[in-house]
Design a protein around this motif. Structure first.
Motif: not given
Lengths: 360, 253
Positions: B59, B61, B64-67, B74
C-alpha cells in the motif's frame, strides 16, 4: 531510459524456454528445407523437363503434380536434413559452421545457387523472351515509326493537355487533403505504444492494422476500377481511389512516427495528472507535426504520379487522355502527353523535396 | 505523515523483481533522498508513488488514504498533487517555456480549453511568477529545447510547481548535468522545499550532494530497503554495503 531497474535479472533465459526455442528452430529449418526441395522438384519437372527438354507447348496440369512434388521434396529434405546441404539448418543457425570458410564454398550455397539458376531459366521460358522478335526487321521498322512520332509531339493539343494535367494535380491534391485528417485520427489507433495499455485497446490496434494492411495491399489502380463502377468513370472515381490508398499509407507512416517519439514528454504530462486526451495533445502531437507535414507533401507528390496511372483506367485527367490517343494510335499526340507528364513529375518531385528540406 | 510506503512489491511483466517489501514513511516538509545503484529500484519507487507504475502488492498511503487502487479521475487527482521532475527533463520539444510551465495546470484545465490553449489569467500570472522563482525571467517565449540542461530542469521544476504539489518527486534530477549546474538545480529544489514547504523525495547518486541537501536518507539495494537514517551517518561501511565492495566515493563540488 529512466527505468534502468528493468534490466537486472531478465537477461538469463529460462532453461525450459530455451529447449522449446530450439525445437521451434528445428521445425522452421525443416520447413525451409521441404519448401526449397519441393520447389526444386516442381520446377525441374514442370518447366525444365516438360517445356525446355520435351518442348511441350501446353503441358497438362493436375493438382496431384504439386502434391507429388511436395512428397518427393519432403523425402529428399528429410534424407538430407543432417547433411551440410540443409539450407534450413544454415539459415536458422543450427548448423555448426567453420567461421573461416567462405559462405559461398559451403554445400548449401551451391544448392541455393542451383535454385537461382533454375528459376532464371524458367523465368526466361515463361516470359517468352525472344531476341528474334526484338531485333526482327518488321519490329525495328515499327519501333522507328513510333519513336519518330513520339519525338515530333503535336503541339496543337498543348492547351487541352495542360488542362487535363491541372485536373490531375488538383485531383491528387484533394485526395491528399481529404486523406490527411482521416489518417491523422486513425494513426493514433494504429500506434502500438499508445494502444498497448489494455487488451481492449490492443484488439482495436490489431483490427485497425488489419484493415490498413488490406486496403494498402490493393493497388490504387484496382480501387479506381472498383470506384469507376460505383460512382462512374471520371476524376471522382480516381480521386476516391487515391484517397483511400493515401489514408492507409499515411496512417501507417504517421503511426510509425508516433511509435518513434520519445516517451519522456508523455511521461511528464501524464505525471501532472492530465487526461489521456491532453497527454496526446501536449505530449504526442508537438513531436509529430513536422514529420507529418513532410510525409503529407511527399504523399501529394506520389499521388500526382499515381493519378496519371489511374487515368489509364478512366480515372480522369491526363491519364485518360493518354489512353484515348493511344487507343487511336495517334503517336504524335501521345508524345506531347508524355512530355507534359514527365514535366509534371519532375516539377512535383523537385517542389516536394524543396519543401520537405525547408521544414526539417 | 504525507506518505506511508507499506510493504511495497513491484514485479515487472518481464519478471524483474524491482521492489521487495519496501516500507518507509515520508514526513511533511522533509527533503528525503533515496540512494542506491542504477537498477536498485529508485526510479520504480518514485513512479509507484505517482502511479506511473502500479505496485504489485502493498500500500501507498497519501495523506492517510491508500492510492494504489485508484482509477481514472481519482488517480489523476492524486497525480496532480504530486509533482515530478526527471533526469532528462522531459519538456515538450518545440514548445515555449510558458506553454511547458502551463502544462502543469492540465489537471484542472478542461480538455477543450487546454487543446485550444486557453488558460485562466490566474494560472498565467502564477506561471510567470514561478518562471521568475526559478530564475528564468524573460525567457517565457523561448523554445524549451533551445535552453541549456540546467535551464530546462528549472523549467521542469516550475512546471511541477504549477500543480500546487504537496510532494515533489525528483528522479535523478542532476544526473545529466555538469557539477556547477547540479548545485544550482539542487539549490532551487532546496528553495522549493524550504520556502514553499513542498515535501521533496529525490533520487541521487552523489553522496556529497546527499550530505549537503537532504534531511533524511533511505538506501535501496536490489529492491530492498537497506538503510534509513541521517545523511551524515553514512560512513565508509554503509557506503560499501550500499554501493558494493569496490565502489569508491566520488565527490562533486
Amino acid at each position: 531510459m529512466n527505468t534502468t531497474t528493468q534490466q537486472t535479472t531478465s537477461d538469463i533465459p529460462n532453461p525450459n524456454d530455451f529447449l522449446s526455442v530450439k525445437v521451434k528452430r528445428h521445425f522452421s529449418a525443416l520447413a525451409i528445407d521441404i519448401a526449397l526441395w519441393s520447389y526444386t522438384v516442381l520446377v525441374s519437372w514442370k518447366v525444365i523437363y516438360e517445356k525446355v527438354i520435351m518442348n511441350m507447348r501446353y503441358p497438362k496440369f493436375f493438382w496431384t503434380q504439386p502434391l507429388t512434388a511436395f512428397v518427393i521434396g519432403a523425402v529428399i529434405a528429410l534424407a538430407l536434413y543432417m547433411t551440410s546441404l540443409s539450407c534450413g539448418r544454415a539459415f536458422t543457425k543450427l548448423m555448426k559452421r567453420d567461421e573461416n570458410k567462405p559462405v559461398l564454398k559451403e554445400p548449401f550455397s551451391f544448392f541455393i545457387i542451383a535454385i537461382v539458376i533454375l528459376t532464371f531459366i524458367s523465368g526466361i521460358y515463361i516470359s517468352q523472351v525472344s531476341l528474334h522478335e526484338f531485333l526482327s526487321d518488321s519490329g525495328l521498322t515499327g519501333a522507328r515509326r513510333i519513336f519518330t512520332a513520339l519525338f515530333n509531339p503535336n503541339f496543337a493539343i498543348l492547351e487541352q493537355a495542360t488542362f487535363a494535367a491541372i485536373e490531375t494535380i488538383y485531383m491528387a491534391f484533394i485526395a491528399t487533403a481529404v486523406a490527411l485528417p482521416m489518417a491523422f485520427i486513425i494513426a493514433f489507433f494504429a500506434a502500438r505504444n499508445l494502444m498497448s495499455e489494455s487488451k481492449v485497446t490492443l484488439a482495436v490496434y490489431n483490427i485497425v492494422r488489419f484493415f490498413l494492411n488490406v486496403s494498402r495491399s490493393i493497388e490504387p489502380l484496382v480501387w479506381a476500377i472498383i470506384f469507376s463502377v460505383w460512382v462512374g468513370i471520371g476524376p471522382f472515381a480516381g480521386m476516391l481511389a487515391l484517397c483511400l490508398h493515401s489514408v492507409s499509407s499515411l496512417s501507417k507512416l504517421y503511426s510509425e512516427q508516433i511509435e518513434n517519439i520519445s516517451d519522456g514528454p508523455i511521461e511528464a504530462i501524464t505525471a501532472t495528472g492530465a487526461h489521456p486526451i491532453q497527454v496526446i495533445w501536449y505530449g504526442v502531437v508537438p513531436q509529430i507535426v513536422l514529420p507529418y507535414l513532410s510525409f503529407t507533401i511527399y504523399r501529394w507528390d506520389i499521388n500526382v504520379r499515381m493519378a496519371t496511372v489511374i487515368g489509364l483506367v478512366g480515372g480522369g485527367g491526363i491519364g485518360t487522355m493518354l489512353m484515348q490517343y493511344q487507343g487511336l494510335a495517334k503517336w504524335n499526340e501521345v508524345g506531347m502527353l508524355v512530355i507534359i507528364i514527365a514535366a509534371i513529375v519532375w516539377l512535383m518531385d523537385w517542389l516536394s523535396s524543396r519543401i520537405r528540406e525547408s521544414i526539417k | 505523515m504525507v506518505l506511508e510506503i507499506k510493504n511495497v512489491n513491484k514485479v515487472y511483466p518481464n519478471g524483474t523483481h524491482a521492489l521487495r517489501g519496501v516500507s518507509f514513511d515520508v514526513k511533511e516538509g522533509e527533503f528525503l533522498v533515496i540512494i542506491g545503484l542504477s537498477g536498485s529500484g529508485k526510479s520504480t519507487m518514485l513512479r509507484c508513488i505517482n502511479r506511473l507504475h502500479d505496485v504489485s502488492t502493498g500500500e501507498i498511503m497519501f495523506e492517510g488514504k491508500d492510492i494504489t487502487k485508484l482509477r481514472g479521475k481519482d488517480m489523476r487527482q492524486v497525480r496532480s498533487r504530486i509533482g515530478m521532475i526527471f533526469q532528462h527533463f522531459n519538456l515538450v520539444p518545440r514548445k515555449s517555456v510558458m506553454t511547458n510551465v502551463l502544462s502543469g495546470t492540465l489537471s484542472r484545465t478542461g480538455i477543450f480549453k487546454s487543446i485550444c490553449g486557453i488558460y485562466s489569467e490566474e494560472d498565467k500570472k502564477k506561471a510567470r511568477d514561478y518562471i521568475k522563482i526559478v530564475g528564468l525571467e524573460g525567457k517565457e517565449n523561448h523554445r524549451a529545447d533551445n535552453l541549456s540542461g540546467g535551464q530546462q530542469q528549472r523549467v521542469a521544476i516550475a512546471r511541477a510547481l504549477m500543480q500546487n504539489p504537496k510532494v515533489l518527486l525528483a528522479d535523478e534530477p542532476v544526473a545529466s548535468l555538469d557539477p556547477a549546474t547540479s548545485h544550482s538545480v539542487m539549490q532551487y529544489l532546496k528553495k522549493v522545499n524550504e520556502e514553499l514547504g513542498v515535501t521533496v523525495i529525490c533520487n541521487l547518486h552523489f553522496l556529497s550532494l546527499v550530505r549537503e541537501y537532504s534531511s533524511r536518507v533511505v538506501a535501496l539495494k536490489a529492491g530492498n530497503l537497506i538503510y534509513e537514517g541521517q545523511p551524515h551517518d553514512i560512513d565508509e561501511n554503509w557506503f560499501q554495503t550500499i554501493y558494493g565492495e569496490e565502489a569508491v566515493e566520488v565527490t562533486i563540488n
